[in-house]
Design a protein around this motif. Structure first.
Motif, PDB file in Angstrom:
ATOM      1  N   ALA A 178       0.852  -1.195   0.000  1.00 12.30           N
ATOM      2  CA  ALA A 178       0.000   0.000   0.000  1.00 12.30           C
ATOM      3  C   ALA A 178       0.883   1.238   0.000  1.00 12.30           C
ATOM      4  CB  ALA A 178      -0.902  -0.002   1.233  1.00 12.30           C
ATOM      5  N   ILE A 179       0.289   2.348  -0.474  1.00 10.66           N
ATOM      6  CA  ILE A 179       0.981   3.644  -0.433  1.00 10.66           C
ATOM      7  C   ILE A 179       0.064   4.599   0.327  1.00 10.66           C
ATOM      8  CG2 ILE A 179       1.932   5.550  -1.808  1.00 10.66           C
ATOM      9  CD1 ILE A 179       2.019   3.578  -4.205  1.00 10.66           C
ATOM     10  N   ARG A 180       0.645   5.278   1.322  1.00 11.64           N
ATOM     11  CA  ARG A 180      -0.143   6.317   2.010  1.00 11.64           C
ATOM     12  C   ARG A 180       0.363   7.660   1.509  1.00 11.64           C
ATOM     13  NH1 ARG A 180      -0.736   7.872   7.927  1.00 11.64           N
ATOM     14  NH2 ARG A 180       0.584   6.119   8.452  1.00 11.64           N
ATOM     15  N   ARG A 181      -0.504   8.384   0.799  1.00 10.34           N
ATOM     16  CA  ARG A 181      -0.117   9.682   0.241  1.00 10.34           C
ATOM     17  C   ARG A 181      -0.051  10.739   1.331  1.00 10.34           C
ATOM     18  NH1 ARG A 181       1.669   7.777  -4.569  1.00 10.34           N
ATOM     19  NH2 ARG A 181       0.020   7.071  -5.963  1.00 10.34           N
ATOM     20  N   LYS A 182       0.581  11.875   0.973  1.00 10.10           N
ATOM     21  CA  LYS A 182       0.740  12.991   1.915  1.00 10.10           C
ATOM     22  C   LYS A 182      -0.586  13.414   2.553  1.00 10.10           C
ATOM     23  CE  LYS A 182       4.425  15.996   0.548  1.00 10.10           C
ATOM     24  NZ  LYS A 182       4.699  17.093  -0.349  1.00 10.10           N
ATOM     25  N   ASP A 183      -1.661  13.369   1.748  1.00 16.29           N
ATOM     26  CA  ASP A 183      -2.976  13.803   2.262  1.00 16.29           C
ATOM     27  C   ASP A 183      -3.722  12.657   2.952  1.00 16.29           C
ATOM     28  OD1 ASP A 183      -3.605  12.176   0.174  1.00 16.29           O
ATOM     29  OD2 ASP A 183      -4.696  13.669  -0.994  1.00 16.29           O
ATOM     30  N   ASN A 184      -2.986  11.577   3.288  1.00 11.62           N
ATOM     31  CA  ASN A 184      -3.542  10.411   3.995  1.00 11.62           C
ATOM     32  C   ASN A 184      -4.380   9.485   3.124  1.00 11.62           C
ATOM     33  OD1 ASN A 184      -2.432  10.244   6.491  1.00 11.62           O
ATOM     34  ND2 ASN A 184      -3.856  11.711   7.406  1.00 11.62           N
ATOM     35  N   GLU A 185      -4.491   9.811   1.828  1.00 10.77           N
ATOM     36  CA  GLU A 185      -5.220   8.901   0.950  1.00 10.77           C
ATOM     37  C   GLU A 185      -4.424   7.594   0.850  1.00 10.77           C
ATOM     38  OE1 GLU A 185      -6.181   8.025  -3.626  1.00 10.77           O
ATOM     39  OE2 GLU A 185      -5.270   9.971  -3.182  1.00 10.77           O
ATOM     40  N   MET A 186      -5.140   6.470   0.927  1.00 10.86           N
ATOM     41  CA  MET A 186      -4.450   5.174   0.864  1.00 10.86           C
ATOM     42  C   MET A 186      -4.656   4.541  -0.507  1.00 10.86           C
ATOM     43  SD  MET A 186      -2.875   4.178   3.647  1.00 10.86           S
ATOM     44  CE  MET A 186      -2.735   2.398   3.630  1.00 10.86           C
ATOM     45  N   VAL A 187      -3.568   4.091  -1.103  1.00  9.11           N
ATOM     46  CA  VAL A 187      -3.679   3.307  -2.328  1.00  9.11           C
ATOM     47  C   VAL A 187      -3.360   1.871  -1.919  1.00  9.11           C
ATOM     48  CG1 VAL A 187      -2.849   3.025  -4.702  1.00  9.11           C
ATOM     49  CG2 VAL A 187      -2.793   5.285  -3.618  1.00  9.11           C
ATOM     50  N   VAL A 188      -4.396   1.059  -1.789  1.00  6.66           N
ATOM     51  CA  VAL A 188      -4.189  -0.310  -1.327  1.00  6.66           C
ATOM     52  C   VAL A 188      -3.931  -1.206  -2.544  1.00  6.66           C
ATOM     53  CG1 VAL A 188      -5.229  -2.238  -0.067  1.00  6.66           C
ATOM     54  CG2 VAL A 188      -5.635   0.100   0.690  1.00  6.66           C
ATOM     55  N   ALA A 189      -3.006  -2.124  -2.397  1.00  9.65           N
ATOM     56  CA  ALA A 189      -2.601  -3.016  -3.504  1.00  9.65           C
ATOM     57  C   ALA A 189      -2.328  -2.199  -4.771  1.00  9.65           C
ATOM     58  CB  ALA A 189      -3.670  -4.075  -3.751  1.00  9.65           C
ATOM     59  N   PRO A 190      -1.313  -1.335  -4.730  1.00  9.34           N
ATOM     60  CA  PRO A 190      -1.065  -0.454  -5.876  1.00  9.34           C
ATOM     61  C   PRO A 190      -0.735  -1.241  -7.145  1.00  9.34           C
ATOM     62  CG  PRO A 190       0.760  -0.366  -4.316  1.00  9.34           C
ATOM     63  CD  PRO A 190      -0.316  -1.165  -3.665  1.00  9.34           C
ATOM     64  N   HIS A 191      -1.024  -0.592  -8.252  1.00  8.42           N
ATOM     65  CA  HIS A 191      -0.804  -1.162  -9.569  1.00  8.42           C
ATOM     66  C   HIS A 191       0.658  -0.926  -9.951  1.00  8.42           C
ATOM     67  CE1 HIS A 191      -1.603  -1.539 -13.944  1.00  8.42           C
ATOM     68  NE2 HIS A 191      -2.441  -2.452 -13.484  1.00  8.42           N
ATOM     69  N   ALA A 192       1.176  -1.762 -10.825  1.00  6.18           N
ATOM     70  CA  ALA A 192       2.575  -1.610 -11.253  1.00  6.18           C
ATOM     71  C   ALA A 192       2.832  -0.246 -11.894  1.00  6.18           C
ATOM     72  CB  ALA A 192       2.923  -2.721 -12.226  1.00  6.18           C
ATOM     73  N   ASP A 193       1.789   0.364 -12.449  1.00  6.68           N
ATOM     74  CA  ASP A 193       1.965   1.659 -13.112  1.00  6.68           C
ATOM     75  C   ASP A 193       1.743   2.847 -12.179  1.00  6.68           C
ATOM     76  OD1 ASP A 193       2.548   0.507 -15.555  1.00  6.68           O
ATOM     77  OD2 ASP A 193       0.416   0.241 -16.017  1.00  6.68           O
ATOM     78  N   ASP A 194       1.433   2.579 -10.914  1.00  5.94           N
ATOM     79  CA  ASP A 194       1.251   3.691  -9.958  1.00  5.94           C
ATOM     80  C   ASP A 194       2.590   4.348  -9.650  1.00  5.94           C
ATOM     81  OD1 ASP A 194      -1.510   3.790  -9.520  1.00  5.94           O
ATOM     82  OD2 ASP A 194      -1.433   2.118  -8.092  1.00  5.94           O
ATOM     83  N   TYR A 195       2.549   5.672  -9.515  1.00  7.71           N
ATOM     84  CA  TYR A 195       3.768   6.434  -9.219  1.00  7.71           C
ATOM     85  C   TYR A 195       3.972   6.603  -7.722  1.00  7.71           C
ATOM     86  CZ  TYR A 195       4.697   7.824 -14.017  1.00  7.71           C
ATOM     87  OH  TYR A 195       5.032   7.814 -15.326  1.00  7.71           O
ATOM     88  N   ILE A 196       5.223   6.735  -7.344  1.00  9.21           N
ATOM     89  CA  ILE A 196       5.574   7.083  -5.954  1.00  9.21           C
ATOM     90  C   ILE A 196       5.912   8.582  -5.985  1.00  9.21           C
ATOM     91  CG2 ILE A 196       7.194   6.638  -4.053  1.00  9.21           C
ATOM     92  CD1 ILE A 196       6.098   3.990  -4.742  1.00  9.21           C
ATOM     93  N   TYR A 197       5.360   9.296  -4.994  1.00  9.78           N
ATOM     94  CA  TYR A 197       5.627  10.739  -4.917  1.00  9.78           C
ATOM     95  C   TYR A 197       6.345  11.082  -3.614  1.00  9.78           C
ATOM     96  CZ  TYR A 197       2.169  10.840  -8.642  1.00  9.78           C
ATOM     97  OH  TYR A 197       1.493  10.614  -9.807  1.00  9.78           O
ATOM     98  N   GLU A 198       6.941  12.251  -3.608  1.00  9.48           N
ATOM     99  CA  GLU A 198       7.628  12.717  -2.400  1.00  9.48           C
ATOM    100  C   GLU A 198       6.623  12.801  -1.239  1.00  9.48           C
ATOM    101  OE1 GLU A 198       9.094  16.747  -2.470  1.00  9.48           O
ATOM    102  OE2 GLU A 198       9.347  16.422  -0.298  1.00  9.48           O
ATOM    103  N   GLY A 199       7.023  12.333  -0.080  1.00 11.93           N
ATOM    104  CA  GLY A 199       6.133  12.377   1.088  1.00 11.93           C
ATOM    105  C   GLY A 199       5.255  11.145   1.230  1.00 11.93           C
TER     106      GLY A 199
END
Ligand code: ADP
Length: 219
Positions: A178-199
């Motif tokens: 999972a990825i937890r974005r800066k604004d607390n939005e959760m991307v659960v089971a991210p896709h291979a094409d999902d980007y990682i961002y600062e924070g």
């Protein structure tokens, strides 16, 4: 039907378990042999009693045998912890969680039929050691003796790249769950094409050796 909990020992650990169970909306009975602890929890609990949990007759009078889940949160007094666990299982409490102070204590509790044994000091020690040695690790959770889960601040060189190009699974044997974005939005089971961002915070799961390798590699 709601589950009924009894917490035996309202010290730092038992007290924290109790307050959290109450805040989660559960019904909790508290028991401590120390009157001061009972006073402290009177505003928090509808049922809190001064009693010795090694006295089976008293435990029955209080209705402890009707509880669904007992938590033995006795700290220092090994004998009291062991006897209480024995009595609870003997009375037929379906699920008993007991706090162990060391491995010998754990083995005795296991032998008595405790359903879950926790080591809060040891677990916190492991977590703190990971947090202080890897500046990116904010949370560490042992899932089994071989697997763990870490929450890691995305390192600079991950930012602006996709999960596919980072290839964490092939390189380190770990999975980004999972990825937890800066604004607390959760991307659960991210896709291979999902980007990682600062924070971003990355929730990564894997074998302990692979997780350690991954933590080291990202500094
Ligand atoms: P912690 O490290 O979690 O604070 P403590 O040893 O300070 O652990 O707290 C354990 C609590 O358990 C104390 O409040 C103590 O009074 C209570 N306790 C110990 N033995 C018994 C017993 N036989 N019956 C009921 N309460 C007990």
């Amino acid at each position: 039907m709601k589950k009924q909990f009894v917490v035996i020992g309202l010290g730092r650990f038992g007290g924290s378990v109790t307050r959290t169970l109450v805040s989660l909306g559960h019904e909790v009975m508290g028991i401590d042999r120390d009157e001061r602890r009972v006073q402290e929890f009177a505003p928090v609990l509808a049922h809190v009693y001064q009693a010795d949990s090694t006295d089976e007759a008293v435990m029955r009078q209080l209705g402890v045998h009707n509880m669904d889940h007992a938590i033995v949160a006795i700290g220092e007094d090994l004998q009291a912890s062991i006897l209480s666990t024995l009595i609870l299982k003997d009375m037929g409490v379906p699920y008993v969680t007991a706090k162990a102070n060391n491995d010998y204590h754990q083995r005795v509790l296991e032998g008595l039929g405790a359903d879950q044994i926790v080591h809060p000091e040891r677990d916190t020690g492991i977590r703190v050691a990971h947090q202080v040695t890897s500046k990116n690790t904010v949370e560490y959770l042992e899932l089994s003796p071989e697997h763990s889960l870490v929450e890691i601040i995305a390192p600079d060189n991950f930012c602006g790249r996709t999960i596919k190009t980072l290839n964490v699974r092939a390189k380190y044997g770990c999975n980004i769950m999972a990825i937890r974005r800066k604004d607390n939005e959760m991307v659960v089971a991210p896709h291979a094409d999902d980007y990682i961002y600062e924070g971003d915070l990355l929730v990564v799961i894997g074998k302990n050796i692979d997780i350690t390798r991954f933590e080291k590699a990202i500094g």
